[in-house]
Scaffold this motif. Structure first.
Motif, short mmCIF file in Angstrom:
data_model
loop_
_atom_site.label_atom_id
_atom_site.label_comp_id
_atom_site.label_asym_id
_atom_site.label_seq_id
_atom_site.Cartn_x
_atom_site.Cartn_y
_atom_site.Cartn_z
N TYR A 113 0.78 -1.11 -0.09
CA TYR A 113 0.05 -0.02 -0.06
C TYR A 113 0.84 1.20 -0.02
CZ TYR A 113 -3.53 -3.32 1.38
OH TYR A 113 -4.15 -4.74 1.43
N ALA A 114 0.44 2.26 -0.70
CA ALA A 114 1.05 3.51 -0.55
C ALA A 114 0.60 3.98 0.90
CB ALA A 114 0.42 4.55 -1.64
N GLU A 115 1.52 5.07 1.16
CA GLU A 115 1.23 5.65 2.60
C GLU A 115 -0.01 6.28 2.77
OE1 GLU A 115 5.22 7.56 3.18
OE2 GLU A 115 5.80 5.69 4.44
N ALA A 124 5.94 -9.66 -3.69
CA ALA A 124 4.93 -8.67 -3.68
C ALA A 124 5.43 -7.26 -4.14
CB ALA A 124 3.93 -8.65 -2.46
N LEU A 125 6.63 -7.03 -3.83
CA LEU A 125 7.11 -5.67 -3.96
C LEU A 125 7.58 -5.43 -5.38
CD1 LEU A 125 9.65 -5.19 -1.23
CD2 LEU A 125 7.68 -3.93 -1.54
N GLY A 143 -0.93 -2.77 -6.34
CA GLY A 143 -1.07 -4.11 -6.87
C GLY A 143 -1.87 -5.26 -6.50
N PRO A 144 -1.85 -6.38 -6.69
CA PRO A 144 -2.73 -7.48 -6.26
C PRO A 144 -2.08 -7.85 -4.98
CG PRO A 144 -1.29 -8.47 -7.91
CD PRO A 144 -1.13 -6.70 -7.87
N LEU A 145 -3.21 -8.44 -4.18
CA LEU A 145 -2.78 -9.16 -2.96
C LEU A 145 -1.94 -10.68 -3.61
CD1 LEU A 145 -6.02 -9.08 -0.99
CD2 LEU A 145 -4.13 -7.69 -0.67
#
Length: 144
Positions: free
Chosen positions: A29-31, A63-64, A37-39
């Motif tokens: 998540y962005a701050e 995920a990154l 993106g997807p889980l």
């Protein structure tokens, strides 16, 4: 394990991890709360502490995005937790875990990034209040 240089330039993100009985699920998540993106979800291969931590770090790394830099990691976990120490005292899903230093292990995997631990049900509710179905609501009940 994936270790990112926290001094590198890139978009700062926070990581949310749901440690379940059978799966590890990771969101980036962005701050400001926007999902990036997807889980990512993976079935847990080994419920022992060290292998599971290695797998969790691997799922986080997968995920990154290439240009993303972790500013913090939050882990929602089941069981009796010591929030100050970041330890899982014990959990029915992980019977061999006794005072398992989960946040310390995951933080080290990512160069010392701030890592916090929360009860999985509380973390789910906090996520809904922050940026989900409960956003902006005065009264919320969640049953897990």
């Amino acid at each position: 394990m994936c270790i990112r240089d926290r001094t590198a330039s890139g978009s700062m993100v926070v990581i949310g991890v749901d440690l379940g009985a059978t799966n590890i699920t990771v969101g980036v998540y962005a701050e400001d709360g926007r999902q990036q993106g997807p889980l990512w979800s993976e079935r847990i291969v080994d419920h022992e502490f060290m292998p599971l931590c290695d797998q969790m770090a691997s799922v986080i790394g997968s995920a990154l995005g290439e240009d993303q830099v972790i500013s913090a990691i939050g882990i929602g976990a089941p069981g009796n937790l010591d929030f100050e120490k970041g330890e899982v005292r014990n959990a029915a899903n992980f019977p061999t875990w006794k005072d398992a230093p989960l946040t310390e292990r995951i933080s080290k995997a990512f160069g010392g990034v701030v890592t916090v631990l929360a009860n999985d049900g509380v973390a789910a509710l906090q996520g809904e209040i922050w940026n989900g179905a409960a956003k902006g609501k005065n009264n919320v009940v969640m049953i897990t």
